[in-house]
Design an enzyme around this catalytic site. Structure first.
Site, PDB file in Angstrom:
ATOM      1  N   ASP A  12       0.877  -1.158   0.000  1.00 56.04           N
ATOM      2  CA  ASP A  12       0.000   0.000   0.000  1.00 56.04           C
ATOM      3  C   ASP A  12       0.925   1.221   0.000  1.00 56.04           C
ATOM      4  OD1 ASP A  12      -2.375   1.600   0.389  1.00 56.04           O
ATOM      5  OD2 ASP A  12      -1.787   1.775   2.489  1.00 56.04           O
ATOM      6  N   MET A  13       0.371   2.395  -0.234  1.00 56.27           N
ATOM      7  CA  MET A  13       1.234   3.574  -0.344  1.00 56.27           C
ATOM      8  C   MET A  13       1.095   4.527   0.838  1.00 56.27           C
ATOM      9  SD  MET A  13       1.610   6.188  -3.577  1.00 56.27           S
ATOM     10  CE  MET A  13       0.014   6.998  -3.321  1.00 56.27           C
ATOM     11  N   ASP A  14      -0.081   5.126   0.993  1.00 52.85           N
ATOM     12  CA  ASP A  14      -0.281   6.125   2.051  1.00 52.85           C
ATOM     13  C   ASP A  14      -0.196   5.476   3.427  1.00 52.85           C
ATOM     14  OD1 ASP A  14      -1.070   8.650   0.521  1.00 52.85           O
ATOM     15  OD2 ASP A  14      -2.411   7.150  -0.345  1.00 52.85           O
ATOM     16  N   LYS A 149     -10.772  -0.331  -2.129  1.00 52.30           N
ATOM     17  CA  LYS A 149     -10.644  -1.096  -0.901  1.00 52.30           C
ATOM     18  C   LYS A 149     -11.796  -0.730   0.016  1.00 52.30           C
ATOM     19  CE  LYS A 149      -5.566  -0.908  -1.179  1.00 52.30           C
ATOM     20  NZ  LYS A 149      -4.331  -0.409  -0.534  1.00 52.30           N
ATOM     21  N   ASP A 174      -1.472  -0.551   6.183  1.00 54.91           N
ATOM     22  CA  ASP A 174      -1.537   0.163   7.463  1.00 54.91           C
ATOM     23  C   ASP A 174      -2.962   0.385   7.921  1.00 54.91           C
ATOM     24  OD1 ASP A 174      -2.098   2.164   5.437  1.00 54.91           O
ATOM     25  OD2 ASP A 174      -1.784   3.673   6.994  1.00 54.91           O
TER      26      ASP A 174
END
Length: 225
Positions: A12-14, A149, A174
């Protein structure tokens, strides 16, 4: 000893690669309160991991009187995204252990993918700010998918782009919405929650919980034993 074969890691990124959650919270709070939605900073934690159009819909659905005049999901979403891009470009910071984790994946011969709810504009801003674009063999966004998501589609798409079975991928998340998506995609999962949420019981849904990405290399070694 872990018997599952892992051939790829999908991040995931953020909140995993970049410390962008404060930027998201600030932008979400600012824009929504300007539009009359009674939102606190603490409230914004409820939408972590959701796609931006889902975020806007989430709050207007709970405060329908605010959408009576000139409600435009796309315009509101674009305004929030623009503020987040500006914040990331100006002062975005990597999460602890990002480069270490990406290098560990490469050294172990693992394919690296990105599966995010964020838009292509934010992906580009993050890749440029952290100078990590070359690590990723696949970058997938839920931006234009039917569902973001916690639907697993973006993770399934990323596994397919890497040429891997989902069950041979390790997803690093996260948020709880992201964790649900990765579990539904039948992937092994790592959760790295915010420190103030680390003891919440819901993270038991993950296969593994880490403090930060500095611990990922050690976990990956266990899969190779």
């Amino acid at each position: 000893m872990l018997t599952t074969q892992i051939h790829g890691v999908i991040f995931d990124m953020d909140g995993v690669l970049i410390d962008s959650e404060p930027a998201w919270q600030t932008a979400e709070h600012l824009v929504m309160t300007e539009l009359g939605v009674p939102l606190s900073f603490e409230d914004t934690e409820q939408t972590t991991g959701l796609r931006i159009d889902q975020v806007v819909h989430y709050w207007y659905a709970r405060h329908p009187w605010c959408s009576a005049n000139d409600y435009d999901n796309l315009a509101v979403a674009n305004k929030i995204v623009s503020q987040v891009v500006n914040e990331i470009s100006a002062q975005g910071q990597p999460m602890a252990g990002v480069i270490e984790a990406l290098n560990a994946c490469q050294q172990l011969g693992l394919k690296i993918g990105l599966a995010t709810s964020s838009s292509s504009a934010i992906i580009t801003a993050v890749m440029n700010k952290l100078n990590i674009a070359d690590y990723f063999e696949a970058r997938c966004s839920a931006e234009h998918l039917s569902y973001g998501k916690p639907h697993p589609e973006v993770y399934l798409n990323c596994a397919n782009a890497l040429g891997l079975a989902p069950s041979n991928c390790l997803a690093v998340e996260d948020s709880f919405n992201g964790l649900i998506a990765a579990r539904a995609a039948t992937m092994q999962t790592v959760i790295i929650p915010a420190p103030n949420q680390a003891t919440q019981a819901r993270w038991a849904a993950a296969h593994h919980q880490l403090k930060d990405l500095t611990q990922l290399a050690g976990l990956l070694e266990q899969f190779r034993e």
